[in-house]
Design a protein around this motif. Structure first.
Motif, PDB file in Angstrom:
ATOM      1  N   VAL A  97       0.847  -1.191   0.000  1.00 60.87           N
ATOM      2  CA  VAL A  97       0.000   0.000   0.000  1.00 60.87           C
ATOM      3  C   VAL A  97       0.880   1.239   0.000  1.00 60.87           C
ATOM      4  CG1 VAL A  97      -1.982   1.100   1.075  1.00 60.87           C
ATOM      5  CG2 VAL A  97      -1.619  -1.335   1.378  1.00 60.87           C
ATOM      6  N   GLY A 147      -0.328   1.528  -4.623  1.00 61.13           N
ATOM      7  CA  GLY A 147      -1.323   0.782  -3.865  1.00 61.13           C
ATOM      8  C   GLY A 147      -2.447   1.662  -3.360  1.00 61.13           C
ATOM      9  N   ASP A 203       5.144  -2.793   6.092  1.00 64.04           N
ATOM     10  CA  ASP A 203       5.564  -1.639   6.877  1.00 64.04           C
ATOM     11  C   ASP A 203       4.622  -1.438   8.072  1.00 64.04           C
ATOM     12  OD1 ASP A 203       6.408   0.704   7.917  1.00 64.04           O
ATOM     13  OD2 ASP A 203       6.351   1.838   6.032  1.00 64.04           O
ATOM     14  N   THR A 211       4.196  -3.939  -4.654  1.00 68.62           N
ATOM     15  CA  THR A 211       5.373  -3.696  -3.830  1.00 68.62           C
ATOM     16  C   THR A 211       6.564  -3.400  -4.740  1.00 68.62           C
ATOM     17  OG1 THR A 211       6.145  -5.987  -3.886  1.00 68.62           O
ATOM     18  CG2 THR A 211       4.507  -5.434  -2.221  1.00 68.62           C
ATOM     19  N   ALA A 229      10.726  -7.126  -3.587  1.00 65.05           N
ATOM     20  CA  ALA A 229       9.898  -7.919  -2.677  1.00 65.05           C
ATOM     21  C   ALA A 229       8.858  -8.753  -3.412  1.00 65.05           C
ATOM     22  CB  ALA A 229       9.199  -6.982  -1.686  1.00 65.05           C
ATOM     23  N   PHE A 249       2.314  -5.531 -10.583  1.00 69.01           N
ATOM     24  CA  PHE A 249       2.722  -4.204 -11.048  1.00 69.01           C
ATOM     25  C   PHE A 249       4.218  -3.973 -10.901  1.00 69.01           C
ATOM     26  CE2 PHE A 249      -1.768  -3.566 -10.447  1.00 69.01           C
ATOM     27  CZ  PHE A 249      -2.106  -2.722 -11.486  1.00 69.01           C
ATOM     28  N   ALA A 250       4.886  -4.868 -10.218  1.00 70.08           N
ATOM     29  CA  ALA A 250       6.320  -4.696 -10.041  1.00 70.08           C
ATOM     30  C   ALA A 250       7.040  -5.107 -11.312  1.00 70.08           C
ATOM     31  CB  ALA A 250       6.799  -5.539  -8.863  1.00 70.08           C
ATOM     32  N   TYR A 296       6.308   8.407  -9.422  1.00 70.56           N
ATOM     33  CA  TYR A 296       6.959   7.141  -9.777  1.00 70.56           C
ATOM     34  C   TYR A 296       8.351   7.370 -10.342  1.00 70.56           C
ATOM     35  CZ  TYR A 296       7.458   2.476 -11.808  1.00 70.56           C
ATOM     36  OH  TYR A 296       7.887   1.219 -12.138  1.00 70.56           O
TER      37      TYR A 296
HETATM   38  N1  LIG Z   1       3.891   4.525  -8.414  1.00 65.70           N
HETATM   39  C1  LIG Z   1       3.595   4.254  -9.656  1.00 65.70           C
HETATM   40  O1  LIG Z   1       2.971   5.027 -10.352  1.00 65.70           O
HETATM   41  C2  LIG Z   1       3.997   2.975 -10.252  1.00 65.70           C
HETATM   42  C3  LIG Z   1       3.758   2.793 -11.576  1.00 65.70           C
HETATM   43  C4  LIG Z   1       4.107   1.609 -12.187  1.00 65.70           C
HETATM   44  C5  LIG Z   1       4.673   0.620 -11.439  1.00 65.70           C
HETATM   45  N2  LIG Z   1       4.915   0.801 -10.162  1.00 65.70           N
HETATM   46  C6  LIG Z   1       5.497  -0.294  -9.428  1.00 65.70           C
HETATM   47  O2  LIG Z   1       4.623  -0.628  -8.400  1.00 65.70           O
HETATM   48  C7  LIG Z   1       5.366  -0.997  -7.275  1.00 65.70           C
HETATM   49  C8  LIG Z   1       4.988  -0.105  -6.129  1.00 65.70           C
HETATM   50  O3  LIG Z   1       5.271   1.224  -6.467  1.00 65.70           O
HETATM   51  P1  LIG Z   1       5.052   2.368  -5.418  1.00 65.70           P
HETATM   52  O4  LIG Z   1       5.381   3.641  -6.062  1.00 65.70           O
HETATM   53  O5  LIG Z   1       3.693   2.239  -4.814  1.00 65.70           O
HETATM   54  O6  LIG Z   1       6.168   2.017  -4.312  1.00 65.70           O
HETATM   55  P2  LIG Z   1       6.123   2.413  -2.787  1.00 65.70           P
HETATM   56  O7  LIG Z   1       7.500   2.254  -2.270  1.00 65.70           O
HETATM   57  O8  LIG Z   1       5.442   3.699  -2.610  1.00 65.70           O
HETATM   58  O9  LIG Z   1       5.198   1.318  -2.097  1.00 65.70           O
HETATM   59  C9  LIG Z   1       5.621   0.019  -1.900  1.00 65.70           C
HETATM   60  C10 LIG Z   1       4.886  -0.551  -0.694  1.00 65.70           C
HETATM   61  O10 LIG Z   1       5.150  -1.939  -0.583  1.00 65.70           O
HETATM   62  C11 LIG Z   1       5.379  -2.237   0.774  1.00 65.70           C
HETATM   63  N3  LIG Z   1       6.208  -3.433   0.867  1.00 65.70           N
HETATM   64  C12 LIG Z   1       7.529  -3.551   0.677  1.00 65.70           C
HETATM   65  N4  LIG Z   1       7.928  -4.833   0.823  1.00 65.70           N
HETATM   66  C13 LIG Z   1       6.827  -5.514   1.156  1.00 65.70           C
HETATM   67  C14 LIG Z   1       6.603  -6.881   1.457  1.00 65.70           C
HETATM   68  N5  LIG Z   1       7.569  -7.778   1.424  1.00 65.70           N
HETATM   69  N6  LIG Z   1       5.339  -7.263   1.731  1.00 65.70           N
HETATM   70  C15 LIG Z   1       4.347  -6.353   1.740  1.00 65.70           C
HETATM   71  N7  LIG Z   1       4.506  -5.051   1.462  1.00 65.70           N
HETATM   72  C16 LIG Z   1       5.736  -4.638   1.182  1.00 65.70           C
HETATM   73  C17 LIG Z   1       6.075  -1.031   1.312  1.00 65.70           C
HETATM   74  O11 LIG Z   1       5.902  -0.965   2.720  1.00 65.70           O
HETATM   75  C18 LIG Z   1       5.333   0.095   0.602  1.00 65.70           C
HETATM   76  O12 LIG Z   1       4.201   0.487   1.321  1.00 65.70           O
HETATM   77  C19 LIG Z   1       6.820  -0.872  -7.650  1.00 65.70           C
HETATM   78  O13 LIG Z   1       7.289  -2.140  -8.051  1.00 65.70           O
HETATM   79  C20 LIG Z   1       6.796   0.048  -8.810  1.00 65.70           C
HETATM   80  O14 LIG Z   1       7.866  -0.224  -9.695  1.00 65.70           O
HETATM   81  C21 LIG Z   1       4.577   1.959  -9.533  1.00 65.70           C
END
Ligand SMILES: NC(=O)c1ccc[n+]([C@@H]2O[C@H](COP(=O)([O-])OP(=O)(O)OC[C@H]3O[C@@H](n4cnc5c(N)ncnc54)[C@H](O)[C@@H]3O)[C@@H](O)[C@H]2O)c1
Ligand SMILES: NC(=O)c1ccc[n+]([C@@H]2O[C@H](COP(=O)([O-])OP(=O)(O)OC[C@H]3O[C@@H](n4cnc5c(N)ncnc54)[C@H](O)[C@@H]3O)[C@@H](O)[C@H]2O)c1
Lengths: 248, 248
Positions: free
Chosen positions: A108, A112, A135, A170, A174, A193-194, B118
């Motif tokens: 989240v 998320g 977290d 995430t 992870a 999405f990762a 992002y």
């Molecule tokens: N933000 C975007 O617009 C965007 C777009 C495309 C792809 N992504 C991908 O989506 C993923 C998340 O992006 P984000 O910007 O939200 O990152 P973020 O760092 O804001 O959020 C990641 C969340 O995952 C949690 N987390 C970490 N390890 C974990 C685990 N083992 N179990 C459960 N939760 C865990 C963290 O506590 C954090 O809340 C990334 O892989 C990113 O590459 C993000």
DNA sequence: AGGCGCTTGTGAAGGCGTGCACAAATCGCG
DNA sequence: CGCGATTTGTGCACGCCTTCACAAGCGCCT
């Protein structure tokens, strides 16, 4: 064609027997598109719709649409078109949208949060029943009426809520570990999405959404257009251009 | 094969002549995947990588990977493998990632916020240079060092920053209008998150990302698995399962 | 220098998906 | 009741993509 399958429609039977004559993947990837178009048309008051009309609304070739629909059975009327309500019912049945599907979201963070608040899921029969994060600072936070729980509770929640679909949001590092936990908890479909490749058992389906890849594909076409500056035809402004879409 | 194309590599020439021997769409959709795998491997210290190894890292068949790469030219060494650094350079050149690409994001709502923050874009050569929204209440808000501007300023910003790629993260109802404005502003590639079909001139590329569709495809497979409870082989836990990915 | 093992690059075959073109079916109307 | 207009359902051909299988090429070791 299967003219006797008419009786076995969605609402009626529960434990209805036969698995569909395995639709082509390309077809099932388009069914949701048709469904959306149909919903739009239904609100517009139309009772029936021709393949031509629906194809236009969905942005595809009409022959392709007819062939796609023919795989579900014969639900159109020649000379008239397709009954909108019936077709919606059929497609939703085939896609398994007649039963509410529980989804859990892991991670989240930035993305998320957006996903958790997205109403486009609920309106299609999906319900996010659990938000999970590793977290501690995030655990307990309430988003759209749902509290974030610790990832360790995944197995428990999955069973309680009969979760079959999991969403991974995430960081990439992870993602594999989370996928393993999801699988262990009984999840059999994952939306990832990762930006990484996940390794899962054969009975688990994985779909990936990677925005960076989408941009890079666009970048390629930009590059191509740029190197082709001297194109003979000039810019031809056709009504409907080249629509690329996701799907495997 | 083209052994003389070795000299015309990315860094060197600027106005290098030939457009690539138009790669298959399926190939270019996979190149970003290879690129990510290569970057990971590069950090791992490897100097060269075999098609087998890279294919495993990218989650594809090794024959497919070799054929894909062969379309770019002959950048491998038989008996050894591919030079990681050289291959990265090549793929980035083909994808047009050697030049920074300016991107604008329209619609700074739930999803737009996440996208704006992002970092996966910047790390791939994309730079969001403008955030645009129609809501006056959002104009002026600063996200990750960038202030939200009013959509009316689109045309001006697009020219100033040479924006060729636009991302739409507005509600579906506004998406077509936004797309029209983007096109009018000179944008020739659009990434659309709104669940709707866009109509654009033929010279404009559109890629769509629709999460609801992804979930519905997963739902179908869930439905299918459920109706097939009596599967003869049981669950066969293969190492790498069925990975479906986006791409047209 | 020569042979051996390893890996690339590619020819060919098969499968899948697309789109055309048309026969079959249905409706409405005279 | 028959006829024409309309639209579905589909046979067919074509092209793209995937996959196998292997010859050609390269480096290393003796
Ligand atoms: N933000 C975007 O617009 C965007 C777009 C495309 C792809 N992504 C991908 O989506 C993923 C998340 O992006 P984000 O910007 O939200 O990152 P973020 O760092 O804001 O959020 C990641 C969340 O995952 C949690 N987390 C970490 N390890 C974990 C685990 N083992 N179990 C459960 N939760 C865990 C963290 O506590 C954090 O809340 C990334 O892989 C990113 O590459 C993000
Ligand atoms: N939130 C998600 O996780 C998510 C996931 C998938 C798809 N989507 C899609 O992405 C789109 C945005 O979703 P959201 O949740 O961010 O919605 P949102 O309502 O939170 O944000 C939409 C933003 O667009 C702005 N906007 C509206 N009309 C505009 C116009 N004409 N020009 C410029 N800006 C305009 C609004 O002011 C608002 O800030 C929707 O189409 C949604 O279906 C969202």
């Amino acid at each position: 064609m299967s003219q006797q399958r008419h009786g076995s429609t969605p609402g009626s039977g529960s434990g209805n027997v036969p698995a569909f004559p395995d639709l082509p993947e390309a077809t099932i990837a388009r069914l949701p598109e048709y469904l959306r178009a149909l919903h739009n048309l239904g609100e517009g008051g139309s009772d029936t719709i021709s393949s031509e009309g629906l194809a236009a609304a969905a942005g595809v070739n009409s022959a392709k649409l007819r062939k796609d629909l023919s795989h579900l059975g014969s639900y159109g009327t020649r000379g008239v078109g397709y009954d909108v309500a019936l077709l919606i019912e059929q497609i939703e049945y085939v896609l398994g949208l007649d039963q509410r599907r529980a989804v859990c979201l892991v991670g989240v963070g930035n993305l998320g949060h957006a996903l958790a608040g997205y109403d486009g899921f609920a309106s299609r029969g999906f319900k996010i029943v659990a938000l999970l994060d590793a977290d501690e600072a995030k655990v307990g936070e309430v988003i759209h009426g749902l509290a974030v729980r610790h990832i360790d509770e995944l197995a428990q929640v999955a069973v309680e809520e009969s979760i079959a679909i999991g969403v991974i949001a995430t960081p990439a590092g992870a993602a594999q570990a989370v996928a393993d936990e999801l699988v262990a908890a009984g999840v059999t479909s994952i939306l990832n999405f990762a930006p990484c490749v996940l390794s899962v058992p054969a009975n688990v389906d994985v779909r990936k959404v990677d925005l960076a890849i989408e941009l890079q594909i666009l970048s390629f076409h930009e590059h191509r257009k740029a190197t082709l500056t001297a194109l003979p035809g000039g810019r031809s402004a056709t009504g409907a251009g080249n629509q690329e879409a996701v799907g495997s």
